[in-house]
Design an enzyme around this catalytic site. Structure first.
Site, short mmCIF file in Angstrom:
data_model
loop_
_atom_site.label_atom_id
_atom_site.label_comp_id
_atom_site.label_asym_id
_atom_site.label_seq_id
_atom_site.Cartn_x
_atom_site.Cartn_y
_atom_site.Cartn_z
N GLU A 267 -30.19 -23.06 -13.53
CA GLU A 267 -30.42 -24.04 -14.70
C GLU A 267 -30.68 -23.42 -15.88
OE1 GLU A 267 -32.52 -27.23 -12.92
OE2 GLU A 267 -30.75 -28.22 -12.24
N ASP A 346 -28.98 -32.37 -4.74
CA ASP A 346 -30.31 -32.33 -5.24
C ASP A 346 -31.09 -33.59 -5.22
OD1 ASP A 346 -32.60 -31.55 -7.16
OD2 ASP A 346 -31.64 -31.85 -8.91
N GLU A 374 -37.83 -38.46 -8.21
CA GLU A 374 -37.04 -38.23 -9.12
C GLU A 374 -35.90 -39.15 -9.19
OE1 GLU A 374 -35.83 -34.13 -9.85
OE2 GLU A 374 -34.31 -34.69 -11.33
C1 GCV Z 1 -37.89 -27.98 -12.17
C2 GCV Z 1 -33.52 -30.74 -10.79
C3 GCV Z 1 -34.36 -31.30 -11.64
C4 GCV Z 1 -35.24 -30.47 -12.60
C5 GCV Z 1 -35.70 -29.16 -11.67
C6 GCV Z 1 -34.77 -28.62 -10.75
C7 GCV Z 1 -35.17 -27.49 -9.86
O1 GCV Z 1 -32.55 -30.34 -11.51
O2 GCV Z 1 -33.90 -32.25 -12.33
O3 GCV Z 1 -35.98 -30.85 -13.44
O4 GCV Z 1 -36.56 -28.22 -12.65
O5 GCV Z 1 -34.30 -29.60 -10.15
O6 GCV Z 1 -35.37 -27.94 -8.61
O7 GCV Z 1 -35.42 -26.25 -10.23
#
Ligand code: GCV
Length: 661
Positions: A267, A346, A374
Site C-alpha cells: 500500500e 483483508d 474496521e
Molecule cells: C495500516 C487495510 C487498512 C489499512 C491498513 C492496512 C494494513 O488496508 O484499510 O488502514 O493500514 O490494511 O493492514 O496495513
C-alpha cells in the site's frame, strides 16, 4: 477514582479480606507489580518472617527444579488446606498465575475450602498487539478515541493510564506490543533515534513490569528519511551498517526493546522491491542488525498490487501473499517472523484462511487478526469476534503424514525457533473512557488474550469470564448479553455480506453499505455481480487461488458440491438461482439473511430494553445509543443490498417482503 473504566479488572465483589497475609519469595520488577496488585485487590500484608501465618504464597521456583508442565511462562496454582500457592519458573509466570486467581475468584463458586490444582502454560509463544497509532494522536482504523501513547506529535507523559493499560494486557497474557502504526509517516520514522528513544524507553520500562516487550514499526526507507543515505537497498554495506548502528543505539537506550515491525512494499510503503531486492534481503538485513540483542523482525505479508485495473480479470488479490512469500520458505533468518493476516484479503467478516499459513514449513509465523472492527461495524455495532478467531485456529490447513494439522498447530510447527511464533492482533483500543468505544467490544480484547494463551477455550467460557469480571448484575442481564454477543457475528454477516462475498462497504472509511463502492476501483476487491449471478471464481478455471491450498483442502474449495455455503461466493461465481445446501437459491438466501439480520438487531434492542431496570442508566444508555446506530445501519445495508440484487436479477422475494424497486 480514574476517569476511565478498569474493564475486567473492576472485580466489584472480591472478598478483600480473603488473604490476610501473603508470602513472596523473590524481589524485582514483577514482585513490585504483584505487591501492587495485591494491595489493589486485597487487604493483605506481606509476611516475610513467619510463613505459617500466610495463606497466599507467590513462589518463584528453584530453576533446578522445573516442572516442565508449566514451561517458561506458565504457572501452577494450588489450594491445599486453605492455603493458596502460585508457583512458576519465571516471575512473569507468577504474575499470570495471580491474574488467573482473580479470574477464579470472580466465579461464584470460588472457595479456599476445596483443594484443587490448576496448571497452565501458553499455547502460543508470542501474544502480541499492534497499535496503528500515529504521532499526531490519531489512530488509523481506530474507533475508540485517540492514541494512548501520542498526542499532537509528542509522547503522552501521564503514565496513569498506561499503567492500567499494561495491567489489562498482562492480565490476559499479552507479552508484546508495537506502539506505532505500520504506516510509518515522516515523524514516526525518527522514533528509532533520540530524543524519541528516551520516551520509548520510559514506556518500555513501564511495560517491562508487566512482562510486555515493546516493538516499533519502522519505515523501511529510514536511511533516506534521515538524510543519511540516498538508498535503502538491503544488499549494500552502507545500508546494513546504518541499521546496525541505529539498532545498537536503540538497545543502548531501550535495553528491553523487542524489535521491528515492518510493512514494506505494501500500500505504497517503501520496501526492497524499489531496488530489485527481495523481502528475504530486506528482512534478513534487519534481522542481522537485531541478532546481537536477541531482537526480532516481524515482517508483514500484506503485499499485493493496490493499483490493479478492475478490467484485468487475470489478477486476484487473494493470491498475492502466497505468491510473494511462498517461494522464499526456508530462506528467512531465525529471528524473522512473517506476519500473515488470517485471510488472504483483508479482515472481512468471513474469509477463507490464508493458504500461506499451511504452505510455509520452514519459516516463523505470526497469525494476524484485527480486533479493530474496521470491516465489522467499527465498534458501533456489536460483533463478538471470538467465534471467528476460534474458527480460524481450528481450521485444518494441511495434512502431515495423513494427519490433519490445524492453524493453531501449523503456526508453531513451521517455525525455526518455537519462541518465534504466535498470534498478533491490531488493537481496538483508544483513550475513550471505556477503552474500546463500545463497552461490549472489551470482550474481544479480553477474549483474544485468553484464546492466544489457551487455544481450546470456548467462546462461551471466555464470555462468561469476561462478564463475571466486568459486571456484577442479575443473572438475567448476563443471559441477555450472552445471547446477543454469541450471535452477533452471524447477525452482522447476515445484514452485510453473507456467503463469503465480503466488501460492499463505502470506500476509504469502510463504514456502511455501498455495493459497488469498490467495484470499479484499483484495490482488487470485487463481487462481479451481473444480471445472472455473482461471486469470485477462484477455482482453477478462474484465478487458480484454490490451488494454493494443499490437497485435499484445495479440492474441498474447488468443487461447488463440497465448498461450504458460507464461503461459496468467496470461491465461486454462481447464478442467482444456484441452490445452496439448505435448498434455498442464492438470491433467496441474500434476501432472507438481510431481513433476518435486521430482525435480530430489533430483537437485541427489545431484549436490552427488557433489562433496563437491572442495570445502571449510563450503561443502558451507552449500549442503547449504539444499538440505534446499529439498527439504522443494518436497515440501510438490507435495503440497498436487496434492491441492488433485485434490480440485477429481477427475481422477486418468495415471501413478498418490502424490497424497494
Ligand atoms: C495500516 C487495510 C487498512 C489499512 C491498513 C492496512 C494494513 O488496508 O484499510 O488502514 O493500514 O490494511 O493492514 O496495513
Amino acid at each position: 477514582m480514574s476517569d476511565f473504566d478498569v474493564c475486567w479488572l473492576a472485580l466489584k465483589n472480591l472478598d478483600r479480606r480473603l488473604f490476610p497475609k501473603f508470602f513472596l519469595n523473590f524481589s524485582g520488577k514483577i514482585a513490585t507489580t504483584l505487591r501492587d496488585e495485591i494491595s489493589t485487590n486485597f487487604d493483605s500484608t506481606e509476611n516475610l518472617l513467619n510463613e505459617d501465618e500466610c495463606n497466599l504464597f507467590l513462589l518463584l521456583l528453584d530453576t533446578n527444579n522445573q516442572p516442565s508442565e508449566i514451561g517458561d511462562e506458565g504457572y501452577r496454582l494450588s489450594i491445599h488446606s486453605q492455603k493458596l500457592t502460585i508457583s512458576a519458573n519465571s516471575e512473569i509466570g507468577v504474575l499470570y498465575g495471580f491474574y488467573r486467581l482473580l479470574r477464579l475468584m470472580s466465579e461464584q463458586a470460588f472457595s479456599l475450602n476445596e483443594d484443587r490444582v490448576i496448571t497452565s502454560k501458553p499455547d502460543q509463544a508470542i501474544r502480541m498487539l499492534n497499535h496503528w497509532d500515529n504521532g499526531d494522536g490519531s489512530v488509523e482504523r481506530g474507533y475508540a478515541g485517540k492514541s494512548l501513547f501520542f498526542n499532537d506529535y509528542e509522547f503522552i507523559q501521564d503514565r496513569t493510564r498506561l499503567k492500567h493499560y499494561a495491567r489489562l494486557l498482562a492480565s490476559i497474557g499479552i507479552n508484546a506490543v508495537a506502539i506505532n502504526n505500520v504506516n510509518v509517516h515522516f515523524l514516526e520514522s525518527f522514533f528509532i533515534s533520540m530524543p524519541y528513544l528516551k520516551r520509548v524507553s520510559e514506556i518500555s520500562h513501564l511495560l517491562s513490569y508487566y512482562g510486555i516487550k515493546l516493538y516499533l514499526s519502522i519505515n523501511y526507507a529510514a536511511p533516506i528519511e534521515f538524510g543519511d543515505l540516498d538508498t535503502a537497498d538491503p544488499r549494500l554495506e552502507s545500508v546494513k551498517n546504518w541499521w546496525k548502528v541505529k539498532t545498537a543505539n536503540i538497545y543502548k537506550h531501550v535495553p528491553e526493546f523487542g524489535g521491528f515491525l515492518v510493512k514494506a512494499d505494501s500500500e505504497n510503503r517503501p520496501g526492497p522491491f524499489t531496488y530489485g531486492a527481495t523481502h528475504v534481503d530486506g528482512a534478513n538485513m534487519l534481522a542481522d542488525a537485531l541478532l546481537p540483542f536477541d531482537g526480532k523482525v516481524m515482517w508483514r505479508c500484506f503485499v499485493y498490487n493496490c493499483k490493479q485495473d478492475w478490467r484485468d480479470r487475470s489478477i486476484d488479490r487473494a493470491c498475492a501473499a502466497y505468491d510473494h512469500f511462498m517461494p522464499y520458505d526456508g530462506q528467512f533468518a531465525e529471528n524473522v517472523i512473517l506476519q500473515i493476516k488470517n485471510g488472504p484479503m483483508d479482515f472481512q467478516i468471513r474469509e477463507a484462511v490464508s493458504p500461506l499459513i499451511g504452505g510455509l514449513s520452514k519459516t516463523n509465523q505470526l497469525l494476524e487478526f484485527q480486533l479493530a472492527q474496521e470491516y465489522t461495524g467499527q465498534q458501533k455495532h456489536i460483533c463478538y469476534l471470538i467465534p471467528m478467531y476460534k474458527e480460524v485456529l481450528d481450521t485444518v490447513i494441511r495434512y502431515s503424514n495423513g494427519n490433519a494439522v490445524k492453524v493453531q498447530d501449523a503456526i508453531k510447527q513451521s517455525c525455526m525457533n518455537t519462541k518465534n511464533s504466535g498470534i498478533v492482533a491490531v488493537t481496538n483500543l483508544g483513550d475513550d473512557w471505556n477503552w474500546t468505544g463500545h463497552s461490549f467490544a472489551q470482550a474481544n480484547l479480553f477474549g483474544l488474550g485468553l484464546l492466544m494463551w489457551d487455544n481450546q477455550l470456548s467462546s462461551e467460557a471466555i464470555l462468561q469470564d469476561w462478564l463475571n469480571m466486568t459486571y456484577d448484575y442479575d443473572e438475567a442481564v448476563y443471559r441477555v448479553i450472552k445471547s446477543i454477543q454469541l450471535t452477533s457475528r452471524e447477525t452482522y454477516e447476515n445484514y452485510t455480506t453473507p456467503l463469503g462475498i465480503g466488501w460492499m462497504v463505502k470506500p476509504n472509511h469502510h463504514y456502511g453499505v455501498s455495493v459497488d463502492g469498490y467495484e470499479y476501483d484499483k484495490w482488487g476487491t470485487y463481487h462481479f455481480a451481473d444480471h445472472q449471478g455473482l461471486g469470485v471464481n477462484r477455482t482453477r478455471s478462474g484465478s487458480g487461488y484454490t490451488s494454493q491450498y494443499q490437497a485435499p483442502i484445495a479440492d474441498l474449495y474447488e468443487n461447488l458440491e463440497s465448498c461450504p455455503d458460507n464461503l461459496l461466493l468467496f470461491f465461486h461465481h454462481v447464478d442467482y438461482t444456484y441452490k445452496l445446501k439448505n435448498g434455498k437459491t442464492v438470491i433467496q438466501y441474500l434476501y432472507d439473511s438481510h431481513f433476518e439480520g435486521v430482525a435480530t438487531v430489533e430483537r437485541y434492542i427489545a431484549d436490552w430494553e427488557g433489562i433496563k431496570h437491572l442495570i445502571p442508566e449510563p450503561l443502558y444508555q451507552h449500549v442503547a445509543m449504539r444499538f440505534t446506530e446499529q439498527l439504522a445501519s443494518a436497515i440501510e445495508w438490507r435495503d440497498q443490498v436487496n434492491t441492488y440484487f433485485y434490480r440485477k436479477s429481477y427475481i422477486a422475494d418468495e415471501q413478498n417482503r418490502k424490497i424497494y424497486r
